[in-house]
Design an enzyme around this catalytic site. Structure first.
Site, PDB file in Angstrom:
ATOM      1  N   ASN A 128       0.864  -1.184   0.000  1.00 33.89           N
ATOM      2  CA  ASN A 128       0.000   0.000   0.000  1.00 33.89           C
ATOM      3  C   ASN A 128       0.900   1.234   0.000  1.00 33.89           C
ATOM      4  O   ASN A 128       1.450   1.613   1.025  1.00 33.89           O
ATOM      5  CB  ASN A 128      -0.874  -0.058   1.264  1.00 33.89           C
ATOM      6  CG  ASN A 128      -1.799   1.133   1.384  1.00 33.89           C
ATOM      7  OD1 ASN A 128      -1.722   2.076   0.597  1.00 33.89           O
ATOM      8  ND2 ASN A 128      -2.671   1.095   2.377  1.00 33.89           N
ATOM      9  N   ARG A 177      -2.763  -1.900  -3.240  1.00 31.78           N
ATOM     10  CA  ARG A 177      -3.940  -1.070  -2.971  1.00 31.78           C
ATOM     11  C   ARG A 177      -3.844   0.198  -3.831  1.00 31.78           C
ATOM     12  O   ARG A 177      -2.840   0.909  -3.799  1.00 31.78           O
ATOM     13  CB  ARG A 177      -3.981  -0.678  -1.500  1.00 31.78           C
ATOM     14  CG  ARG A 177      -5.171   0.190  -1.226  1.00 31.78           C
ATOM     15  CD  ARG A 177      -4.984   1.051  -0.018  1.00 31.78           C
ATOM     16  NE  ARG A 177      -6.119   1.928   0.125  1.00 31.78           N
ATOM     17  CZ  ARG A 177      -6.046   3.120   0.682  1.00 31.78           C
ATOM     18  NH1 ARG A 177      -4.900   3.565   1.144  1.00 31.78           N
ATOM     19  NH2 ARG A 177      -7.114   3.874   0.775  1.00 31.78           N
ATOM     20  N   HIS A 205     -13.145   3.749   0.151  1.00 33.48           N
ATOM     21  CA  HIS A 205     -13.205   2.684   1.164  1.00 33.48           C
ATOM     22  C   HIS A 205     -13.882   1.427   0.612  1.00 33.48           C
ATOM     23  O   HIS A 205     -14.414   0.623   1.365  1.00 33.48           O
ATOM     24  CB  HIS A 205     -13.997   3.103   2.420  1.00 33.48           C
ATOM     25  CG  HIS A 205     -13.442   4.262   3.177  1.00 33.48           C
ATOM     26  ND1 HIS A 205     -14.242   5.270   3.651  1.00 33.48           N
ATOM     27  CD2 HIS A 205     -12.178   4.557   3.547  1.00 33.48           C
ATOM     28  CE1 HIS A 205     -13.491   6.150   4.295  1.00 33.48           C
ATOM     29  NE2 HIS A 205     -12.232   5.755   4.242  1.00 33.48           N
ATOM     30  N   ARG A 209     -12.268  16.583   7.756  1.00 31.68           N
ATOM     31  CA  ARG A 209     -12.957  16.951   6.506  1.00 31.68           C
ATOM     32  C   ARG A 209     -14.374  17.416   6.801  1.00 31.68           C
ATOM     33  O   ARG A 209     -15.042  16.853   7.671  1.00 31.68           O
ATOM     34  CB  ARG A 209     -13.016  15.747   5.548  1.00 31.68           C
ATOM     35  CG  ARG A 209     -11.662  15.363   5.035  1.00 31.68           C
ATOM     36  CD  ARG A 209     -11.746  14.134   4.141  1.00 31.68           C
ATOM     37  NE  ARG A 209     -10.604  13.271   4.411  1.00 31.68           N
ATOM     38  CZ  ARG A 209     -10.580  11.980   4.167  1.00 31.68           C
ATOM     39  NH1 ARG A 209     -11.598  11.375   3.624  1.00 31.68           N
ATOM     40  NH2 ARG A 209      -9.516  11.268   4.452  1.00 31.68           N
ATOM     41  N   GLU A 258      -8.842  -4.568   5.381  1.00 24.37           N
ATOM     42  CA  GLU A 258      -8.626  -4.237   3.971  1.00 24.37           C
ATOM     43  C   GLU A 258      -7.460  -5.020   3.376  1.00 24.37           C
ATOM     44  O   GLU A 258      -7.514  -5.442   2.222  1.00 24.37           O
ATOM     45  CB  GLU A 258      -8.410  -2.731   3.821  1.00 24.37           C
ATOM     46  CG  GLU A 258      -9.712  -1.971   4.073  1.00 24.37           C
ATOM     47  CD  GLU A 258      -9.522  -0.496   4.359  1.00 24.37           C
ATOM     48  OE1 GLU A 258      -9.686   0.296   3.429  1.00 24.37           O
ATOM     49  OE2 GLU A 258      -9.203  -0.145   5.510  1.00 24.37           O
TER      50      GLU A 258
END
Ligand code: AMP
Length: 401
Positions: A7, A91, A180, A241, A387
């Site tokens: 990743n 990823r 996601h 955010r 993940e």
């Protein structure tokens, strides 16, 4: 069979080596602060505790080289030969509308990935560098790309389009993509196992609530809507955010403040200085917000209420478009660990058949579990996301394993 998951972030490379018969992690770690005067290399194996050292690493290529050498190390490594690795799963944050599923890396795929650079300029070039570095260090070992956006590619056009002039979709590929996806995909599969039904017979809402959060509506195994959009900025209130705001606020800020004429400054404001951090003025971390709120800090309380209210709105809206749901799943840092976030987000949703069992919900556990009452029509589940394992499974699947 061993699968290496890589990743590459904008300034880091994380890795996990899986033994796929048992699906257990054999070795894992990361190199962070790539390109800074001092980078850090943390690594651990199933047989050894975490080691951390300062290293000088100026590029993703060097980072991958160091990781592979570490895996091959005679004393502390986990493999004797690179051929022990059957496939590498990478990823990839954004596959635009070019990639709707995981793919084996070929020349054409690499060309297609390059065409995605402009849509995620911080991440995709780093992913690309990682792919080239792995090819150099592990020649002949196939690589598979697993996209965060792919699981959401089943959304219908009326859900993914923005009502801007159509040419912006055609020319600039401006549409909702969602993120996601690997996590939503993983927890939906686990939910099907927990419910003892096939995924294509289930309607689910999955809530990935971490520092970044997104909620997804899944109809018979296929995503029909998701809260994040063209970028991961849209949707619920997050750590730093802002989530959904009136887009006219942007034009207003640009008109009123000269500094916001620079798009990157404005992006920083909305991505890094808003959310829990911006409202509370304290922290982006939900644990700190809950603590401050319990001590009477009004802005921390407001931030908590705004975040959980926005989650509740998405759950209710997605219930509406799905018509009927079998399961509501909470995952990621907050979703897995914060009973109060789950409880508040589900409060007064009894009319939708969503009833949380407060006692079960408060029990601490790192296992998959049900937290709804016996009578709740909708089963509420907490499912730890994984993940990396999902990427390893995808890589194996693409290879035909
Ligand atoms: P993630 O991005 O998935 O690592 O999630 C990070 C978020 O989860 C942060 O806002 C953390 O404060 C939150 N989190 C982790 N553990 C807890 C907890 N026990 N209670 C409340 N929030 C938590």
């Amino acid at each position: 069979m061993k699968v290496l998951v890589v990743n590459c972030g904008s300034s880091s490379v994380k890795y996990t080596l899986f033994e796929m018969t048992s699906e257990k992690k054999v070795a894992w770690g990361l190199i962070e602060c790539i390109g800074l005067p001092q980078a850090f290399y943390k690594r651990q194996t199933i047989n050894s505790a975490e080691k951390k050292e300062a290293v000088k690493v100026t590029s993703h290529t060097e980072a991958v080289e160091l990781i592979i050498k570490g895996l091959l190390d005679k004393e502390t490594g986990s493999i004797k030969n690179i051929n022990e690795i059957t496939v590498i799963g990478h990823r990839i944050v954004h596959g635009r509308d070019k990639f709707s599923e995981s793919v084996l890396v070929t020349k054409t795929v690499k060309k297609g990935l390059k065409e995605c650079f402009s849509i995620a300029p911080l991440h995709t070039p780093a992913h690309y560098a990682g792919i080239l570095a792995v090819e150099k260090m592990l020649p002949g070992v196939p690589s598979v790309l697993v996209f965060d956006t792919a699981f959401h590619q089943t959304m219908p056009d009326y859900a993914y389009m923005y009502a801007l002039p159509y040419e912006f979709y055609e020319k600039d590929h401006i549409r909702r993509y969602g993120f996601h996806g690997t996590s939503h995909n993983y927890v939906s599969q686990r939910a099907a196992v927990m419910l003892g039904k096939s995924l294509d017979k289930l309607n689910l809402i999955t809530a990935h609530l971490g520092n970044g959060s997104s909620i997804t509506a899944i109809e018979k195994g296929k995503v029909i809507d998701t809260s994040m959009g063209f970028t991961p900025l849209q949707g619920v209130v997050m750590g730093t955010r802002c989530g959904d705001i009136d887009p006219a606020i942007i034009a207003y800020l640009v008109g009123e403040y000269p500094e916001y004429k620079d798009g990157s400054v404005l992006n920083d404001l909305m991505n890094k200085k808003s959310g829990l951090a911006g409202i509370s003025g304290l922290s982006a971390d939900m644990r700190a917000i809950i603590q401050a709120s319990s001590e009477g800090n009004k802005r921390a309380t407001l931030a908590f209420k705004m975040l959980t209210y926005s989650i509740k709105k998405y759950i209710s809206a997605y219930y509406g478009i799905l018509n009927n749901i079998d399961g509501l799943i909470f995952t990621a840092g907050m979703g897995e660990n914060s009973a109060i976030v789950r409880e508040t987000s589900c409060k007064n949703l009894n009319a939708l058949g969503i009833e949380i069992d407060v006692q079960k919900n408060n029990e601490r556990s790192s296992e998959e579990r049900f937290v709804s009452t016996e009578n709740s029509k909708v089963k509420i589940m907490v499912i730890p996301t994984n993940e990396e394992l999902m990427i390893a499974r995808e890589a194996k699947k693409v290879l035909g394993g």
